[in-house]
Design an enzyme around this catalytic site. Structure first.
Site, PDB file in Angstrom:
ATOM      1  N   GLU A 180     -25.455  -8.531  15.135  1.00  0.00           N
ATOM      2  CA  GLU A 180     -25.354  -9.960  15.426  1.00  0.00           C
ATOM      3  C   GLU A 180     -26.318 -10.758  14.551  1.00  0.00           C
ATOM      4  O   GLU A 180     -27.163 -11.523  15.030  1.00  0.00           O
ATOM      5  CB  GLU A 180     -25.621 -10.219  16.908  1.00  0.00           C
ATOM      6  CG  GLU A 180     -24.554  -9.615  17.815  1.00  0.00           C
ATOM      7  CD  GLU A 180     -24.743  -9.889  19.285  1.00  0.00           C
ATOM      8  OE1 GLU A 180     -23.739  -9.860  20.036  1.00  0.00           O
ATOM      9  OE2 GLU A 180     -25.895 -10.137  19.707  1.00  0.00           O
ATOM     10  N   GLU A 372     -18.272  -4.818  20.096  1.00  0.00           N
ATOM     11  CA  GLU A 372     -18.807  -5.108  21.423  1.00  0.00           C
ATOM     12  C   GLU A 372     -17.827  -6.002  22.165  1.00  0.00           C
ATOM     13  O   GLU A 372     -17.368  -7.008  21.616  1.00  0.00           O
ATOM     14  CB  GLU A 372     -20.166  -5.825  21.374  1.00  0.00           C
ATOM     15  CG  GLU A 372     -21.328  -4.984  20.927  1.00  0.00           C
ATOM     16  CD  GLU A 372     -22.659  -5.729  21.038  1.00  0.00           C
ATOM     17  OE1 GLU A 372     -22.813  -6.564  21.970  1.00  0.00           O
ATOM     18  OE2 GLU A 372     -23.545  -5.484  20.197  1.00  0.00           O
TER      19      GLU A 372
END
Length: 478
Positions: A180, A372
């Site tokens: 991320e 995810e």
């Protein structure tokens, strides 16, 4: 309508070392930024203790023990194999390999541990998908260098990735450079090891840190392809599609500006240069990125695929103060009145996943990987016919609806390599440091107060996900 996923589709689950390995101080491991943030990922709240003033992790930090994967990896991998995993996303803890981040030599005990994990995965035919840096910057690099604001971190990171690429070149094919990576704009300590409190951090220093990470990521891609040309190296971004609160063009412009903040990172990873829209932003905000000689060329080492996390969408407006702020979202945004929410206030939007898949693929024409996606919930352990279990129909419903939209995107023509749910086994939340916020198909007997036996129990969703994998998606439509 029933849809079967591509025959080589990679089904699996995703974890991070700092949230489930435990053994934070064993076998030569150093401290990471996670070891001094017991309350979650954003430590510098008003009145909060700056974790950098002490080297002593607090005993209430659940991440220190995690769920003890370090000692139970064989048991856990066997459970993943029982579900039929084709791929397992995990991270290497940088501080297991280089305890301080700037060490001259790697820690052999740390390298040997991951050898054992990869060998165990290979025993079951499970492909590892390895994140090189998953919110686990060595604490020493935060304290001594102020994290990624300092260009020296590029060299430290290159030394680390060269070490693990060389060691595992025949055991790992799929790699992610940073987890991320775009979250550094909103959680600079957790994401970038930046010790300066957010309210004191200038945009100049923040975006210079971003530049250093992007150069390091591109350099890692170059190094990896030199060590093994068969490596598939991707970037990983937090995906969060935005909707305008109204049809007012100003709200739509707000959407455009919000999404550009995130596209910046995947644009540079996929296209190898800074986009024009960010150059305007830099000019208007007095930001001058310092390029070292060679940076421009290094950035041209683009990724093989784009991976991302997806938990929710957001709504955006040009006057956000007029609306309720959305919860559970480090990227900002306002609450969307059309969507249901999880127990933690996260908007539930399966169609948003189809939209972001199409947006990414239309924009880059590169393979994608969902690494995810999942639902955090307060599970209750109950007695079942085969022992303790969790009747988590809510999780099955969430994942089923999202995966059906993944099937729609595949039929739209999106090239998608695989899907790994977040937390296939319960682990410590990154954002809140709770264990009661459970994501897994496997229940772990550990509580927020640190009590529990760490025993593993299969939830109802365990059997469901196994059927989805066995049928290659057909079970989603039954």
């Amino acid at each position: 309508m029933t849809y079967t996923f591509p025959k080589d589709f990679l089904w699996g689950g995703a974890t991070a070392a700092n949230q489930f390995e435990g053994a934070y101080n064993l076998d030569g491991k150093g401290l990471s930024v996670q070891d001094v943030t017991p309350k979650g990922g954003v430590p510098f709240e008003p009145g909060a203790l700056n974790p950098l003033i002490t080297d002593q992790p607090t005993p209430d930090n659940l991440k220190l023990e995690g769920i003890d994967f370090y000692h139970r990896y064989k048991e856990d991998i066997a459970l993943f194999a029982e579900m039929g995993f084709k791929v397992f996303r995990m991270s290497i803890a940088w501080t297991r390999i280089f305890p301080n981040g700037d060490d001259a030599e790697p820690n052999e005990a740390g390298l040997a541990f991951y050898d054992k994990v990869f060998d165990e995965l290979a025993k079951y035919g499970i492909e590892p998908l390895v994140t090189l840096s998953h919110y686990e910057t060595p604490l020493n690099l935060a304290r001594e260098y102020n994290g990624w604001t300092n260009r020296k971190l590029i060299g430290f990171y290159e030394n680390y990735v060269r070490t693990v690429f060389t060691r595992y070149k025949d055991k790992v094919k799929y790699w992610l450079t940073f987890n991320e990576v775009n979250s550094v704009l909103h959680a600079p300590f957790m994401s970038g090891g930046i010790a300066t409190p957010m309210e004191e951090l200038s945009k100049q220093d923040l975006y210079q840190a971003v530049h250093h990470e992007l150069v390091a990521s591109a350099s890692a891609t170059k190094i990896g392809h030199e060590i093994n040309p068969d490596f598939k190296i991707g970037c990983m971004v937090l995906a969060m599609p935005a909707y305008g609160m109204t049809a007012n063009p100003l709200d739509q412009l707000a959407v455009h500006e919000f999404e550009n903040q995130n596209y910046l990172f995947s644009d540079i990873h996929a296209r190898g240069k800074y986009p024009n829209y960010i150059k305007r932003y830099f000019k208007e905000n007095g930001i001058e990125i310092q390029f070292a000689p060679g940076d421009e060329e290094i950035l041209k080492n683009t990724v093989d695929f784009i991976s991302f996390s997806y938990y929710m969408s957001v709504a955006t407006a040009h006057n956000p103060q007029d609306y309720k702020v959305g919860k559970g979202n480090i990227l900002g945004g306002v609450e969307n009145p059309y969507l249901e929410k999880s127990e933690w206030g996260w908007a539930i939007d399966p169609i948003g996943l189809r939209l972001i898949l199409n947006d990414f693929y239309d924009r880059y024409q590169l393979p994608l990987f969902i690494v995810e996606n999942g639902l955090g919930a307060k599970d209750v352990l109950v007695d079942g016919p085969d022992g303790p279990t969790v009747e988590d129909d809510y999780r099955i419903d969430y994942l089923q609806k999202h995966l059906i939209q993944v099937g729609e995107a595949l039929q739209d023509g999106v090239e998608l390599w695989g899907y790994t749910t977040w937390g296939p086994i319960d682990l410590v939340s990154a954002s809140t440091a709770e264990l009661s916020k459970r994501y897994g198909f496997i229940y772990v007997d550990r509580n927020d107060d640190g009590s529990g036996s760490l025993a593993r129990y299969k939830k109802k969703s365990f059997v469901w996900y196994k059927s989805v994998i066995e049928s290659n998606g057909e079970a989603l439509y039954k």
